[in-house]
Design an enzyme around this catalytic site. Structure first.
Site, mmCIF file in Angstrom:
data_model
loop_
_atom_site.group_PDB
_atom_site.id
_atom_site.type_symbol
_atom_site.label_atom_id
_atom_site.label_comp_id
_atom_site.label_asym_id
_atom_site.label_seq_id
_atom_site.Cartn_x
_atom_site.Cartn_y
_atom_site.Cartn_z
ATOM 1 N N GLU A 39 0.790 -1.231 0.000
ATOM 2 C CA GLU A 39 0.000 0.000 0.000
ATOM 3 C C GLU A 39 0.825 1.285 0.000
ATOM 4 O O GLU A 39 0.297 2.354 -0.314
ATOM 5 C CB GLU A 39 -0.989 0.027 1.179
ATOM 6 C CG GLU A 39 -0.347 0.242 2.521
ATOM 7 C CD GLU A 39 -1.210 1.099 3.470
ATOM 8 O OE1 GLU A 39 -2.343 1.452 3.131
ATOM 9 O OE2 GLU A 39 -0.706 1.428 4.549
ATOM 10 N N ASN A 40 2.109 1.193 0.372
ATOM 11 C CA ASN A 40 2.938 2.402 0.397
ATOM 12 C C ASN A 40 4.115 2.327 -0.565
ATOM 13 O O ASN A 40 5.068 3.101 -0.458
ATOM 14 C CB ASN A 40 3.497 2.646 1.808
ATOM 15 C CG ASN A 40 2.439 2.680 2.873
ATOM 16 O OD1 ASN A 40 2.331 1.770 3.689
ATOM 17 N ND2 ASN A 40 1.620 3.712 2.852
ATOM 18 N N ASP A 67 -5.505 1.257 3.633
ATOM 19 C CA ASP A 67 -6.204 2.537 3.499
ATOM 20 C C ASP A 67 -5.609 3.396 2.368
ATOM 21 O O ASP A 67 -6.279 4.303 1.876
ATOM 22 C CB ASP A 67 -6.208 3.299 4.823
ATOM 23 C CG ASP A 67 -4.820 3.492 5.399
ATOM 24 O OD1 ASP A 67 -4.064 2.506 5.496
ATOM 25 O OD2 ASP A 67 -4.480 4.636 5.746
ATOM 26 N N HIS A 68 -4.389 3.120 1.983
ATOM 27 C CA HIS A 68 -3.776 3.874 0.880
ATOM 28 C C HIS A 68 -4.000 3.200 -0.487
ATOM 29 O O HIS A 68 -3.346 3.579 -1.466
ATOM 30 C CB HIS A 68 -2.273 4.041 1.126
ATOM 31 C CG HIS A 68 -1.955 4.990 2.238
ATOM 32 N ND1 HIS A 68 -2.042 6.353 2.087
ATOM 33 C CD2 HIS A 68 -1.578 4.777 3.516
ATOM 34 C CE1 HIS A 68 -1.719 6.936 3.237
ATOM 35 N NE2 HIS A 68 -1.424 6.011 4.118
ATOM 36 N N HIS A 153 -5.475 -4.912 8.160
ATOM 37 C CA HIS A 153 -4.791 -3.620 8.107
ATOM 38 C C HIS A 153 -5.440 -2.689 9.122
ATOM 39 O O HIS A 153 -6.495 -2.107 8.870
ATOM 40 C CB HIS A 153 -4.942 -3.079 6.684
ATOM 41 C CG HIS A 153 -4.017 -1.962 6.376
ATOM 42 N ND1 HIS A 153 -2.688 -2.148 6.096
ATOM 43 C CD2 HIS A 153 -4.212 -0.635 6.297
ATOM 44 C CE1 HIS A 153 -2.108 -0.997 5.849
ATOM 45 N NE2 HIS A 153 -3.014 -0.046 5.972
ATOM 46 N N HIS A 178 -0.064 -1.835 8.728
ATOM 47 C CA HIS A 178 -0.466 -0.424 8.848
ATOM 48 C C HIS A 178 0.349 0.386 9.843
ATOM 49 O O HIS A 178 0.584 1.569 9.603
ATOM 50 C CB HIS A 178 -1.952 -0.273 9.172
ATOM 51 C CG HIS A 178 -2.416 1.146 9.319
ATOM 52 N ND1 HIS A 178 -2.505 2.012 8.263
ATOM 53 C CD2 HIS A 178 -2.817 1.868 10.406
ATOM 54 C CE1 HIS A 178 -2.952 3.187 8.688
ATOM 55 N NE2 HIS A 178 -3.142 3.126 9.975
#
Ligand SMILES: [Fe+2]
Ligand SMILES: [Fe+2]
Ligand SMILES: [Fe+2]
Ligand SMILES: [Fe+2]
Ligand SMILES: [Fe+2]
Ligand SMILES: [Fe+2]
Ligand SMILES: [Fe+2]
Ligand SMILES: [Fe+2]
Lengths: 272, 272, 272, 272
Positions: A39-40, A67-68, A153, A178
């Site tokens: 996600e990052n 969430d990203h 997450h 997360h």
């Protein structure tokens, strides 16, 4: 079987470490299956298709998000084509992509991977517990699935522990992502599910959870933005967790942390 | 010198483990100083005077607290008399007790211990960064103080990392408490400060962060209370972190996790 | 004396209404002093110097801010030169600008205006209660000050009510800003302080609190950004509250809402 | 038709005002239907069966709830028997009771009432937008329903405005509850739906949102509980909103606030 889960890949530092080290790690420790949270991976914010492909090419069977997930807008479209990329299953109905995938690994194991997102100290989202429960019920461990891996997450330690208790005996691994900091609570619960509150990130720990320290520290001290958040670019520690399962039940027999490279204390998942 | 920090003692399970094991641990690993976070020692909520005394008698030089500091109302009065019990330094002006203590350990080392509370995902409170900075400035490391230990009681991994960066080179250890889950990111930062995002609790991990699982799980699933939170009563894992300092500077030379007893993977702080 | 407080000016719509209507309002209702909250005047985010000057030229004696104070980075510098612009008093020590101003109005009244920011459902910040208390103590009502006006920028209704009770009898008006919706609870408390939980915005109410509805609604429905937040551009309602004070004490004798223009039900502050 | 919605009844003060004044209000202003939010009627926490019956006997056709729905545990059982009591529709599947009711009023109007709970600054809960949308779709306005009333129990002004925009043209009224402070933004949106961000409470406003001021103020100032929250016992202001609908469409023609009794400025819903 033996599988590996690696936490949030953070920027170039994390991507480079994945590219350089993951193939060797898979070979050395004989992993049958690999999941990586991406996600990052793209500048700390989401995952471009090129970076997704790079993580896949390095050996990930499934890439998860959080969430990203859609910080890189292109993910809203290419996720629809991909069968090895998942986003949290409890996102709103109609969200592009899927939240669980059932795939076959390099050695023929059939693995269900589920990505879900927590609600404590997180943006509003629908119930992750019921969503995961339904996905597991549709493809039970020890029947259809040789292993079930849940990437939950979330921020709060209570919520990830609760998910572990909730799924104990029904999945092989519940692992948090997360927070970007690996926890040391890896263990096999009474029912046979491995649990670890957070896998930790694949990123440079000489930072504030993967971000160059100056701006986050400024914001804690003044409350006023003066710059942007940029991923730290030193050598990454690859952080994750390895699980060995009972081939009859799919439940965890052992769980070991993996921390390789960078500035954290090293941990090798040597099962014997 | 060599000191030990143990995270949130959780209920009877945590107290029993402290009483039974801490004296032996101090002797075996030759600790010159011990700090214990006691915010959940009394039924998960605060710290009675009797339980405070028991933790002290087991070998703690200083006991720290957190957001649960005054859950046991008697703490509002006896904390005023005690010179070895501290609560977060950034609580409102006029709060009973103090947020930092400068004391002499069993082997003559002069140690400053500071307790502070974070603000991300926590109840509103004044700036912990400036409060800790002032306390450190009043008693600098390597001058008045042989060691400075900061218990930063907070939820978010970003905030504890920021405190580590902020204090790097000025204190011996920045360690988080409050999440009840030990992290595996213990390391010495570039400036010589040891950092660990959370010490983890001293409690029974067959639980949801120390609480019997049924009621927390019920609340995650239904949102409706049907019972009370009670501490789990199985065998505790003592969780903490040990630091060896450079006698000239007071900075950290090595940092090692400690996890003894109970259901977590064990870790002994063997420095040589 | 008689003074007017107007809530958060939102984008061009709000600025235009201020420019066109405020001079006439001041004349018609005979206001001796005017305070305007300008935190969203520049495209919904902060306040440029040009927009600050325009609000001043329209008749504001003091302009207040809030959590968006420094969204326009130039405010970090020009606020230092201005003696009629204030930001929340409880921002971190060293923040540019001041949190309270004591000035003389057009008819010779000496007025203390204080801006503070709440903590419930808001970014972390130091205690607003003690900060406001100290500012009031330095310039007491009925002695140095003919009126004291407190703009308490906060989300939770409980916190603004608490500030009203806390300051009752010591200031002329406690008024909330930040939620952008005017409340109907304006009243004079027992001690003589007027209270209104939120002044409401000066902006276009055919919107979601001043922002064009499409993107906020999208985010509520999907959780995924697809566009930007832009201020709605229809006709603004000017929202605020008017107070008449007892010249001997500076306390409130009457408090009346003002809502002029746009789509809300109109309210004129006719005192007799 | 003409209907009335009254916000959160707060403790004995609110109940007494309902009992004494609601019958006369219904008669004087000729309401065909009345909805009352009862989530705080019993000592500020939930709703006993006896208090529910009292509110019904005073003239409420439907009673709604909120986050405090089950603070009185007996509500978990008696709600199953009641056909005129609803709790938020987006509570977890399996929660006792229902989230919408379709009933006939005293003059033969068929009214759908929906209760939903927001997610911003509120405990985690499933998506209220989709849940309300489905309930409306099952019983469309102007077809089955002569009026549809949505009690959206939420904190953030943005979320209630978004619900208004979302439902505009499909329901008669979207009204917020939960903040306990009436707003002054009542209006008919372009599509014909009346909106008011918060109805306000039926309680004693010489208080902190209905609670005796001492303990809430203490907590804002010190962060440390020293007492309990108890409802203020002075005279209540009944707060709510009245709507007149177009008999052909069920949409709102006019919307007026009601505030009767107690310390707030009075407002009577006189439609002609
Ligand atoms: Fe994340
Ligand atoms: Fe992440
Ligand atoms: Fe704790
Ligand atoms: Fe805590
Ligand atoms: Fe604003
Ligand atoms: Fe604001
Ligand atoms: Fe309420
Ligand atoms: Fe509520």
């Amino acid at each position: 079987m033996r599988f590996l889960f690696l936490g949030d890949v953070m920027g170039r530092s994390g991507r480079d470490a994945i590219n350089e080290r993951l193939p060797g790690i898979i070979e050395r420790y004989k992993f049958d299956f690999v999941v990586v949270n991406g996600e990052n991976a793209s500048h700390g914010k989401g995952l471009t298709e090129a970076h997704f492909n790079a993580i896949r090419n390095a050996g990930a069977d499934i890439v998860t998000l959080g969430d990203h997930a859609f910080d890189q807008r292109e993910a809203l479209s290419y996720i629809e084509r991909e069968t090895t990329l998942i986003r949290p299953i409890n996102m709103a109905p109609g969200t592009p992509g899927r939240g669980a995938m059932f795939v076959e690994g390099r050695n023929g194991h059939r693995v269900l991977v589920i990505n879900a997102q927590g609600r404590v100290f997180m943006p509003p989202i629908d119930d992750p517990f019921r969503a995961v429960e339904a996905a597991v019920a549709a493809c039970p461990l020890g029947e259809q699935a040789d292993a079930i891996i849940v990437d939950f997450h979330t921020e709060a330690t209570s919520e990830i522990q609760a998910m572990g208790v909730f799924l104990d005996g029904k999945v092989s691994l519940v692992v948090g992502t997360h927070t970007h900091i690996p926890t040391a609570d890896h263990r096999v619960l009474r029912g046979g599910t491995a649990l670890m509150a957070d896998a930790g990130m694949c990123g440079d720990f000489e930072s504030i959870i993967g971000t160059e320290s100056d701006e986050p520290l400024n914001r804690f001290l003044t409350g006023i933005p003066i710059g942007r958040f940029t991923p730290a670019e030193g050598e990454a520690t690859l952080c994750g967790v390895a699980v060995e399962t009972d081939p009859r039940t799919g439940l965890a027999v052992r769980v070991l942390p993996l921390r390789i490279g960078g500035s954290l204390a090293q941990a090798e998942p040597i099962f014997d």
